[in-house]
Design a protein around this motif. Structure first.
Motif, PDB file in Angstrom:
ATOM      1  N   ILE A 266      47.141  66.316  -0.925  1.00 16.27           N
ATOM      2  CA  ILE A 266      47.855  65.058  -1.144  1.00 16.27           C
ATOM      3  C   ILE A 266      47.138  63.977  -0.349  1.00 16.27           C
ATOM      4  CG2 ILE A 266      50.084  63.859  -0.808  1.00 16.27           C
ATOM      5  CD1 ILE A 266      50.210  66.152  -2.867  1.00 16.27           C
ATOM      6  N   CYS A 267      47.058  62.806  -0.929  1.00 20.22           N
ATOM      7  CA  CYS A 267      46.395  61.684  -0.249  1.00 20.22           C
ATOM      8  C   CYS A 267      47.108  61.355   1.065  1.00 20.22           C
ATOM      9  CB  CYS A 267      46.393  60.470  -1.158  1.00 20.22           C
ATOM     10  SG  CYS A 267      45.784  58.989  -0.334  1.00 20.22           S
ATOM     11  N   PRO A 268      46.354  61.116   2.124  1.00 17.47           N
ATOM     12  CA  PRO A 268      46.994  60.894   3.433  1.00 17.47           C
ATOM     13  C   PRO A 268      47.315  59.431   3.749  1.00 17.47           C
ATOM     14  CG  PRO A 268      44.636  61.039   3.717  1.00 17.47           C
ATOM     15  CD  PRO A 268      44.893  61.186   2.234  1.00 17.47           C
ATOM     16  N   TYR A 269      47.142  58.520   2.804  1.00 18.63           N
ATOM     17  CA  TYR A 269      47.382  57.109   3.144  1.00 18.63           C
ATOM     18  C   TYR A 269      48.826  56.697   2.853  1.00 18.63           C
ATOM     19  CZ  TYR A 269      42.422  56.383   4.044  1.00 18.63           C
ATOM     20  OH  TYR A 269      41.172  56.441   4.561  1.00 18.63           O
ATOM     21  N   CYS A 270      49.084  56.128   1.687  1.00 16.19           N
ATOM     22  CA  CYS A 270      50.417  55.551   1.513  1.00 16.19           C
ATOM     23  C   CYS A 270      51.401  56.581   0.984  1.00 16.19           C
ATOM     24  CB  CYS A 270      50.360  54.308   0.638  1.00 16.19           C
ATOM     25  SG  CYS A 270      50.521  54.635  -1.132  1.00 16.19           S
ATOM     26  N   ALA A 271      52.644  56.158   0.803  1.00 13.75           N
ATOM     27  CA  ALA A 271      53.715  57.100   0.481  1.00 13.75           C
ATOM     28  C   ALA A 271      53.896  57.330  -1.015  1.00 13.75           C
ATOM     29  CB  ALA A 271      55.020  56.623   1.104  1.00 13.75           C
ATOM     30  N   VAL A 272      52.966  56.845  -1.835  1.00 11.93           N
ATOM     31  CA  VAL A 272      53.036  57.218  -3.248  1.00 11.93           C
ATOM     32  C   VAL A 272      52.853  58.727  -3.368  1.00 11.93           C
ATOM     33  CG1 VAL A 272      51.930  56.976  -5.511  1.00 11.93           C
ATOM     34  CG2 VAL A 272      52.318  54.955  -4.103  1.00 11.93           C
ATOM     35  N   GLY A 273      51.937  59.274  -2.550  1.00 10.89           N
ATOM     36  CA  GLY A 273      51.754  60.728  -2.543  1.00 10.89           C
ATOM     37  C   GLY A 273      50.917  61.233  -3.703  1.00 10.89           C
ATOM     38  N   CYS A 274      49.803  60.588  -3.971  1.00  9.76           N
ATOM     39  CA  CYS A 274      48.943  61.009  -5.074  1.00  9.76           C
ATOM     40  C   CYS A 274      48.349  62.392  -4.808  1.00  9.76           C
ATOM     41  CB  CYS A 274      47.810  60.006  -5.260  1.00  9.76           C
ATOM     42  SG  CYS A 274      48.412  58.381  -5.732  1.00  9.76           S
ATOM     43  N   GLY A 275      48.193  63.141  -5.877  1.00  9.45           N
ATOM     44  CA  GLY A 275      47.580  64.466  -5.757  1.00  9.45           C
ATOM     45  C   GLY A 275      46.073  64.346  -5.603  1.00  9.45           C
TER      46      GLY A 275
ATOM     47  N   PRO B  23      49.142  51.106  -5.255  1.00  8.16           N
ATOM     48  CA  PRO B  23      48.489  50.854  -6.552  1.00  8.16           C
ATOM     49  C   PRO B  23      48.731  51.952  -7.587  1.00  8.16           C
ATOM     50  CG  PRO B  23      46.925  50.669  -4.731  1.00  8.16           C
ATOM     51  CD  PRO B  23      48.197  51.168  -4.149  1.00  8.16           C
ATOM     52  N   VAL B  24      48.663  53.184  -7.177  1.00  9.49           N
ATOM     53  CA  VAL B  24      48.773  54.226  -8.192  1.00  9.49           C
ATOM     54  C   VAL B  24      50.222  54.361  -8.666  1.00  9.49           C
ATOM     55  CG1 VAL B  24      48.295  56.623  -8.738  1.00  9.49           C
ATOM     56  CG2 VAL B  24      46.738  55.383  -7.255  1.00  9.49           C
ATOM     57  N   GLY B  25      51.158  54.080  -7.783  1.00 11.06           N
ATOM     58  CA  GLY B  25      52.562  54.066  -8.210  1.00 11.06           C
ATOM     59  C   GLY B  25      52.805  52.980  -9.243  1.00 11.06           C
TER      60      GLY B  25
ATOM     61  N   LEU C  99      43.383  57.768  -8.158  1.00 12.97           N
ATOM     62  CA  LEU C  99      43.437  57.453  -6.728  1.00 12.97           C
ATOM     63  C   LEU C  99      43.062  55.977  -6.583  1.00 12.97           C
ATOM     64  CD1 LEU C  99      41.500  60.461  -5.113  1.00 12.97           C
ATOM     65  CD2 LEU C  99      43.963  60.107  -5.075  1.00 12.97           C
ATOM     66  N   CYS C 100      43.631  55.309  -5.600  1.00  8.16           N
ATOM     67  CA  CYS C 100      43.250  53.923  -5.345  1.00  8.16           C
ATOM     68  C   CYS C 100      42.048  53.932  -4.401  1.00  8.16           C
ATOM     69  CB  CYS C 100      44.440  53.146  -4.782  1.00  8.16           C
ATOM     70  SG  CYS C 100      44.695  53.363  -3.017  1.00  8.16           S
ATOM     71  N   PRO C 101      41.529  52.768  -4.018  1.00  7.88           N
ATOM     72  CA  PRO C 101      40.344  52.772  -3.156  1.00  7.88           C
ATOM     73  C   PRO C 101      40.498  53.603  -1.884  1.00  7.88           C
ATOM     74  CG  PRO C 101      40.772  50.560  -3.956  1.00  7.88           C
ATOM     75  CD  PRO C 101      41.911  51.418  -4.434  1.00  7.88           C
ATOM     76  N   LYS C 102      41.699  53.611  -1.320  1.00  8.07           N
ATOM     77  CA  LYS C 102      41.867  54.370  -0.077  1.00  8.07           C
ATOM     78  C   LYS C 102      41.787  55.870  -0.338  1.00  8.07           C
ATOM     79  CE  LYS C 102      45.781  52.261   1.056  1.00  8.07           C
ATOM     80  NZ  LYS C 102      45.841  51.127   0.118  1.00  8.07           N
ATOM     81  N   GLY C 103      42.557  56.330  -1.309  1.00  7.10           N
ATOM     82  CA  GLY C 103      42.534  57.759  -1.625  1.00  7.10           C
ATOM     83  C   GLY C 103      41.136  58.187  -2.033  1.00  7.10           C
ATOM     84  N   ALA C 104      40.450  57.306  -2.757  1.00  9.38           N
ATOM     85  CA  ALA C 104      39.111  57.649  -3.232  1.00  9.38           C
ATOM     86  C   ALA C 104      38.101  57.667  -2.095  1.00  9.38           C
ATOM     87  CB  ALA C 104      38.684  56.653  -4.310  1.00  9.38           C
TER      88      ALA C 104
HETATM   89  S1  SF4 Z   1      45.535  57.103  -3.593  1.00 12.87           S
HETATM   90 FE1  SF4 Z   1      46.228  55.087  -2.982  1.00 12.87          FE
HETATM   91  S2  SF4 Z   1      48.208  54.881  -4.026  1.00 12.87           S
HETATM   92 FE2  SF4 Z   1      47.705  57.061  -4.029  1.00 12.87          FE
HETATM   93  S3  SF4 Z   1      48.727  57.867  -2.171  1.00 12.87           S
HETATM   94 FE3  SF4 Z   1      46.604  57.355  -1.662  1.00 12.87          FE
HETATM   95  S4  SF4 Z   1      46.760  55.287  -0.812  1.00 12.87           S
HETATM   96 FE4  SF4 Z   1      48.625  55.640  -1.976  1.00 12.87          FE
END
Ligand code: SF4
Lengths: 182, 875
Positions: free
Chosen positions: A43-52, B6-8, A78-83
């Motif tokens: 799971i992405c460690p940045y925001c709370a969306v919780g992307c896989g 963003p992804v949400g 994934l957004c720039p952070k997750g990526a």
């Molecule tokens: S990829 Fe971006 S939107 Fe998704 S959980 Fe990570 S920070 Fe949040």
């Protein structure tokens, strides 16, 4: 006969933008993920969306992180952070050794992990004792220490927060906080 | 949302493609505004006026969802005759105590049935203890019983519905225009959109990022939205609700299993000295056996927690080791802790993935506080500014601190990252998702699990021979977790403890399946009752990963949501009082008369066999007392609270106050700012004068702070990464063309932004993304500041920290700082260096005549001591 026009005809690449014009380098290039010997779901460690995330590793080294298409939340995106999170692992700016700054020092010095934990345990117990309170000003029991505090928890695991709260509460600490207050 | 989650946001885009209308209300224009149907800029901090006006619009136009409101909310409940409204008291509620800013809430109570008594709370009430609401846990405060008087016609002037109507009468479109800077046209568009998209067939959702909480009355902002959503019937229904978009991977988890001073796991309150001296006192304060709902079982949750922590040492005859818990005496939040540092009262500090030198309000207080510690442990991936302030922080440059004078020992302990350990994160909609470990951590890097387990072991070793009773809680702690060959504890074993297990009986050692299995007799243990079920049948439910494409939209087999894998809370409200879906389109959970059970697309959030027409004796107490149409099962009366008789310290209904620093007088009441806000009147936390008071012209502009897609809060996980640093390399301020012109700011040049606390510099971004507004007849300029940068020398990119500008004033309910609306001065050019910087800040303070009293008066209405209420009123 390696004339381009023959190659185009042979590979049915009439516009000359496909197989007929690939270079040797391109043909030999394979996805990074092919080299991986393990892949785990994360799971992405940045925001709370919780992307896989899917984490590809080779020889105990993370080689690639990408979005997990199975996740009903993120569907592979994934957004720039997750990526960018592969750089959380492999960035040159990462500090992987313990550092110690002595009182009044102008710079860091090296310290072993073992010694550091010992020193922290000693200091914690000393602060705990020095600022121990049996009762409050009205004589009501408080059984606590005001000698140390902690801040953090929103980026670490539930299991980790659980152990921190458990250990610090047993030690009598109450000044335990995290980003949720901020 | 497109900016920070963003992804949400892809789901908002999907909804829009299917015809949903997207309206973005925000002082700045963002990536969300770019694709919204309309962007409505407002003045930061004026939200209650806007939301209150929507409530007023709904009530005056008769647009409330009648059946829903009558059956599911406390609209009909009669409130005590002693209650007085801010309309009567010039901005205050009845019960105000000017000595400490607290309220005696007894006059806000429900009128009890059968006699003149009020429905009070069962336990003693804390006097002016601002930490109180959290100390009631998630269920809100208890009521002594749930036998209340209702007027189903909603006509009684003392019923909640009529009180609400009166309270918001003056929140009109004109007031919105004047206070928020929103035109009548924009307001009408918003009001029509929200109401037309609510009802049986449609629902409206509010989403907010947690900037909404960062106001001196942030909790009330959100409550205003909750009232509106209840009136429109948008709670507990698909596509409705108020959706908190939280900012960190598991900030939800760190609230559920809290590293927070006032909570124990599962929203059980931390005990308070003098109120909770015994287990019985504690339990009596958090729940009354006679109220409705699931909080009445708090005894089972509490005892199970104590059993999980202290195992065999937690016995019936020692009240399950309740005495082992340390007790609070008031608030011990992070900002109070910083004050203690500054008074040399704190020796040690652990920072665990947190960068307060950049990320907390009034950064100077944070750094100066740390310089007074004996020792500091920083656990992080990189040398963040909170680890290096002693060598390259702003105070070193200004000369306020010298490295060779600072006594603080600093330990930098490298942390393992998310790929290097297994464990669970709880994301913003309560979904607990497990991460598998991909690799082992390099060099000295350790997980928190490993570090804290090891630290605990060494502390216990040192105390092993102790006979001191103070050390018993540490020595009796259950601390044996299985470890792998590197000494790393198994995260799943910890998860199993959190889930809970049978301590005795035929199932001894087996995991509990639901929190209904928990007992108060010591036969069960469990670390966090709301997470019970996450390890049911010895299966790590959080690790379930049935692909989304193979499931319906609920995706119930992807990970696990607390409680009981429910994806939508209070979903009983998605059916009408008779248990039928409100509409085919919005069908979600309904009563199956044949099976005599609730059923649907989700786990029903209701006693599964309680028929819609069931009317148990309200005095029965607990879940048994819930009527078949009481969907809000964690509330003491089973209803959604339009009016909160208890639980909010600063008023039963949200009321607009200006931020502690504001460009205008409160147009609604004589009372300028939240009279219960928590203040820090200190020399290092001076406030600017508000409105037209002398000195206010020195800090004439509003500033607000926010995030960017490419960075993450204080930058510890983003400014140190080359990719992200390159995407957003430099600190900037956003200003409108009109404002830039007015004070001579040059695009891409520099600006210096000065507040009473500090001055920072930023690149100038002249853009129509920021709107200058006309507020109360005056032109008000807003400056937008991202807060990701900090001063240090280790990150790939550095810059001045916006949070250094902020002063501290806290919301009294949740102790969160107001950091979204404050006042500043702006000048073209870079800021001075060294001690000159301090002189600049001091010069402006002097010109404005600031003292610690400025902006810190609790009351701004004259007080009539003999009557115990304010004099006169403003209308
Ligand atoms: S990829 Fe971006 S939107 Fe998704 S959980 Fe990570 S920070 Fe949040």
């Amino acid at each position: 006969m390696e004339w381009p026009v023959f190659r185009q005809l042979r590979s049915r690449d009439s516009s000359g933008r496909g197989a007929a014009v690939t270079s040797k380098k391109t043909r030999e290039t394979t996805p990074r993920t092919d080299a991986a010997d393990t892949v785990v779901q994360s799971i992405c460690p940045y925001c709370a969306v919780g992307c896989g995330q899917k984490i590809y590793a080779k020889d105990n080294r993370v080689i690639h992180i990408e979005g997990d298409p199975d996740s009903p939340i993120s569907r592979g995106r994934l957004c720039p952070k997750g990526a960018a999170s592969e750089q959380l692992v492999n960035s040159v700016g990462r500090q992987t050794k313990v550092l110690y700054r002595a009182p009044r020092a102008r710079d860091w010095e090296a310290l072993s992990l073992d010694r550091a934990i010992d020193m922290i345990a000693d200091r914690l117990l000393e602060a705990r004792k020095k600022h121990w309170e049996d009762t409050d000003q009205h004589g009501k029991p408080v059984r606590r220490t005001m000698g140390f505090a902690s801040l953090g928890g929103a980026t670490i695991d539930n299991e980790e927060n659980y152990l921190i709260k458990k250990l610090f509460s047993a030690a009598g600490a109450v000044q335990i906080e995290n980003q949720a207050r901020i | 949302m497109a900016e920070c989650h963003p992804v949400g946001f892809q789901w908002v885009t999907e909804a829009k493609q299917r015809g949903a209308r997207v309206i973005h209300v925000d002082p700045r224009f963002t990536r969300t505004s770019a694709v919204a149907d309309r962007h409505i800029p407002l003045r930061a901090g004026s939200d209650i006026v806007l939301l209150g006006a929507l409530i007023n619009y709904v009530l005056t136009h008769g647009l409330w969802f009648k059946e829903y409101v009558r059956a599911y909310t406390n609209a009909a409940t009669i409130i005590s005759e002693d209650y007085q409204d801010p309309e009567d008291l010039n901005g205050l509620f009845s019960g105000y105590n000017p000595e400490d800013g607290s309220y005696d809430k007894s006059s806000w109570s429900y009128q009890a049935a059968g006699n003149k008594k009020k429905v009070g709370e069962p336990g003693a009430e804390s006097e002016g203890d601002a930490a109180e609401p959290h100390e009631f846990g998630a269920g809100g405060p208890p009521l002594s019983h749930s036998n209340v008087i209702r007027d189903e016609s909603l006509q009684d002037p003392r019923c909640v519905f009529q009180l609400l109507k009166r309270h918001y009468e003056r929140y009109t479109p004109e007031m919105v225009e004047r206070t928020c800077g929103i035109s009548a046209d924009d307001f009408a568009y918003l009001a029509e959109s929200v109401t037309q998209n609510s009802g049986r067939e449609r629902t409206t959702a509010f989403t907010y990022a947690v900037g909404w909480t960062q106001h001196a009355q942030g909790a009330q902002f959100i409550r205003t939205a909750a009232i509106l959503q209840l009136l429109l019937g948008n709670m507990g229904r698909p596509g409705g609700g108020i959706i908190a978009l939280r900012g960190h991977a598991t900030i939800q988890g760190s609230t559920d299993i809290p590293t927070l001073f006032n909570l124990l796991p599962g929203y059980l309150p931390m005990p308070e000295a003098g109120q909770h001296d015994t287990l019985d006192e504690y339990l009596d304060t958090i729940r009354s056996k006679k109220q409705k709902g699931f909080w009445t079982n708090a005894d089972a949750y509490t005892v199970s927690l104590l059993k999980a922590w202290w195992g065999d040492a937690a016995k019936k005859d020692n009240n399950f080791a309740y005495d082992y818990l340390p007790k609070l005496t008031g608030a011990h939040g992070t900002y109070q802790t910083v004050e203690r540092m500054l008074r040399d009262e704190l020796d040690g500090y652990f920072l665990i993935g947190q960068n307060p030198a950049v990320g907390s309000a009034n950064g100077k207080m944070q750094r100066m506080g740390m310089s007074r510690l004996k020792w500091l442990v920083v656990r992080d991936f990189s040398l963040i500014e909170s680890a290096t302030w002693w060598k390259d922080g702003p105070e070193i440059e200004s000369g306020e601190l010298r490295s060779e004078d600072i006594e603080t020992e600093v330990f930098f302990m490298p942390a393992a990252n998310h790929t290097e350990k297994a464990g669970s994160f709880t994301q913003t909609q309560r979904l607990v998702q497990w991460r598998h470990q991909a690799v082992t951590p390099p060099d000295d890097a350790q997980s928190e699990l490993h570090f804290f387990h090891e630290l605990g072991k060494r502390i216990r070793e040192r105390l092993a021979d102790s006979q001191d009773w103070r050390d018993r809680p540490l020595l009796d702690l259950t601390w044996d977790y299985p470890t792998d060959e590197h000494g790393e504890p198994e995260a799943e074993a910890v998860l199993a403890e959190i889930n809970g297990f049978h301590v005795t009986g035929p199932d001894k050692g087996e995991p509990l399946s639901t929190f209904n299995d928990m007992r108060s007799d010591g036969s069960t243990a469990g670390g966090c009752w709301i997470y019970t079920g996450i390890y049911a049948e010895r299966v790590n439910q959080a690790a379930r990963r049935k692909p989304g494409q193979e499931q319906d939209e609920t995706a119930a087999e992807w990970a696990w949501a607390w409680p009981a894998n429910r994806r939508l809370l209070y979903n009983r409200a998605s059916a009408d009082p008779q248990g039928r879906p409100w509409s085919e389109r919005k069908k979600y959970v309904w009563w199956d008369a044949e099976q005599q059970r609730w059923t649907g697309k989700d786990v029903p959030d209701f006693p599964v066999d309680r028929a819609p027409d069931a009317r148990p004796d309200p005095d029965a107490g607990g879940p048994e007392a819930l009527a078949g149409d009481d969907p809000f099962i964690m509330q003491a009366d089973g209803k959604g609270w339009l009016f909160a008789p208890h639980g909010m310290v600063d008023g039963p209904m949200p009321t607009h106050y200006e931020p502690p620093e504001s460009p205008i007088d409160n147009p609604l009441y004589g009372q300028q700012s939240n009279p219960s806000r928590i203040r820090f009147p200190r020399e290092d936390n001076l406030l600017a004068p508000s409105a037209l008071q002398p000195g206010s012209e020195i800090y004439p502009h509003v500033f607000t702070t926010y995030r960017l897609t490419e960075h993450h809060t204080a930058g510890g996980m983003s400014r140190f990464l080359p990719y992200l640093a390159e995407l957003q390399p430099e600190m900037f301020c956003e200003v409108s063309p009109e404002f830039a012109e007015e004070i001579g700011l040059e695009a891409y040049g520099w600006a210096t932004i000065i507040s009473p606390r500090s001055a920072i510099e930023a690149r100038v971004f002249v853009t129509e993304r920021m709107t200058s507004l006309t507020i109360a007849g005056r032109r008000v300029h807003q400056v937008g500041l991202p807060y990701h940068w900090g001063v240090g020398s280790e990150a790939v990119v550095e810059g001045d920290a916006a949070n250094d500008l902020l002063g501290l004033s806290l919301d009294p309910n949740v102790h969160i700082q107001g950091s979204k609306a404050a006042q500043c001065a702006v000048r073209p050019g870079r800021r001075p260096r060294g001690p000159d910087l301090l002189r600049l800040v001091e010069d402006l303070r002097h010109q404005a005549g600031l003292t610690v009293e400025t902006g810190n008066a609790r009351l701004t209405v004259p007080w009539n001591a003999s009557e115990g209420q304010p004099k006169g009123k403003k209308s």
